[in-house]
Design an enzyme around this catalytic site. Structure first.
Site, PDB file in Angstrom:
ATOM      1  N   GLN A 122      46.758  28.494  34.481  1.00  0.00           N
ATOM      2  CA  GLN A 122      46.079  29.977  34.280  1.00  0.00           C
ATOM      3  C   GLN A 122      44.893  29.626  33.927  1.00  0.00           C
ATOM      4  OE1 GLN A 122      49.001  31.556  31.166  1.00  0.00           O
ATOM      5  NE2 GLN A 122      49.361  33.099  32.392  1.00  0.00           N
ATOM      6  N   ARG A 141      52.456  51.097  30.170  1.00  0.00           N
ATOM      7  CA  ARG A 141      53.292  49.965  30.279  1.00  0.00           C
ATOM      8  C   ARG A 141      53.078  49.000  29.214  1.00  0.00           C
ATOM      9  NH1 ARG A 141      53.488  47.596  36.160  1.00  0.00           N
ATOM     10  NH2 ARG A 141      55.330  46.694  35.528  1.00  0.00           N
ATOM     11  N   GLY A 142      54.084  48.204  28.603  1.00  0.00           N
ATOM     12  CA  GLY A 142      53.865  46.916  27.843  1.00  0.00           C
ATOM     13  C   GLY A 142      53.194  47.518  26.648  1.00  0.00           C
ATOM     14  N   ILE A 162      45.904  41.369  34.368  1.00  0.00           N
ATOM     15  CA  ILE A 162      46.604  41.052  35.481  1.00  0.00           C
ATOM     16  C   ILE A 162      46.882  39.231  35.306  1.00  0.00           C
ATOM     17  CG2 ILE A 162      46.334  42.562  37.256  1.00  0.00           C
ATOM     18  CD1 ILE A 162      44.477  40.729  38.419  1.00  0.00           C
ATOM     19  N   TYR A 185      43.218  33.064  33.951  1.00  0.00           N
ATOM     20  CA  TYR A 185      43.465  34.004  32.946  1.00  0.00           C
ATOM     21  C   TYR A 185      42.889  33.548  31.742  1.00  0.00           C
ATOM     22  CZ  TYR A 185      46.747  36.584  30.074  1.00  0.00           C
ATOM     23  OH  TYR A 185      47.308  37.666  29.244  1.00  0.00           O
TER      24      TYR A 185
END
Length: 269
Positions: free
Chosen positions: A174, A39-40, A115, A177
């Site tokens: 975030q 994906r992506g 994620i 992240y």
């Protein structure tokens, strides 16, 4: 994770390739493992590697539909998919073993899977912090650790870690992240030092805002403000990231290691 489907929102650029010319098969005979490779950005990297002649093993966590669609794209002798949880070191070791058992070698590892669980520091739970760190940072360590001895024994290897502009700048909401993606810079440099004498290069790519499903989930008014801040005036495409990764894993890029390449349209310099 993200997907490679074309996004029609006004702020997003179509994801089709610009030239329509197949790349030179510079990776012929090489075996690559791309985590999050169905994906992506990961899918764009997998496809680019295939066009350059590589055999591609794509890792995925849960999306069986995307994994099946990727398998259907190419010669079954040159593609495979491997399910696993990269936050689990035993799963990572199993996937590496699967790839080596199937193809007899592993030349390239791209640690792409990631994620997001976005909340302010005050509202983020310890579990939400841990989950993102475990996938985005620990996963890259576990996969690399499992692959390195094989690469050292063969005297050859290419590892690319996919970080983010957020790892360079930070971002409200975030913290987990940003911390994980920033940690990939240190991991990259350390592994580059440890692998250099064994013919292994380790580099990092830090995409900015790329036209993927993850970015499409950003509210339209916020996304418009983001694009206004990008000197290039648009989002990047997964294919633009894939071309830089392909350059770094090329056999002729053997003198490039421990480096971070930003692909962000000038957003952060």
């Amino acid at each position: 994770m993200t997907t490679s489907s074309t996004l029609s929102r006004g702020a997003l650029r179509d994801e089709t390739t610009l030239s329509g010319v197949s790349p030179t098969p510079t990776l012929a005979g090489r075996v690559a493992l791309v985590t999050g490779g169905v994906r992506g950005i990961g899918l764009a990297i997998s496809r680019d590697f295939l066009e350059r002649g590589a055999t591609v093993a794509a890792g995925y966590s849960r999306n069986e539909e995307a994994a099946g669609a990727f398998l259907a794209e190419a010669d079954p002798d040159r593609v495979s998919v491997h399910q696993g949880n990269i936050s689990n070191h035993a799963d990572c070791e199993r996937v590496i073993e699967e790839v080596i058992d199937r193809y007899g070698r592993l030349d390239i590892l791209v640690n792409n899977a990631g994620i997001t669980v976005d909340k302010s520091v005050r509202r983020m739970t310890p579990q939400e912090w841990d989950h993102v760190i475990e996938v985005n940072l620990n996963g890259a360590f576990y996969m690399s650790r499992a692959a390195l001895q094989h690469m050292i024994d063969r005297g050859y290897g290419r590892i690319v870690n996919i970080s983010s502009v957020i790892g360079e700048t930070g971002n409200i909401g975030q913290a987990n992240y940003a911390a994980a993606k920033a940690g990939l810079f240190g991991l990259t440099m350390t592994m580059a030092l440890e692998g250099a004498r064994s013919g292994i290069t380790v580099n990092c790519v830090a995409p900015g805002f790329i036209a993927t499903e993850m970015v499409a989930a950003v509210p339209e008014e916020i996304l418009a403000r983001i694009v206004e801040q990008i000197p290039a005036g648009r989002l990047g495409t997964p294919e633009e990231v894939a071309r830089v990764v392909a350059f770094l894993v090329d056999p002729d890029s053997s003198y490039i290691t421990g480096q971070a390449y930003s692909i962000n349209g000038g957003l952060y310099m």
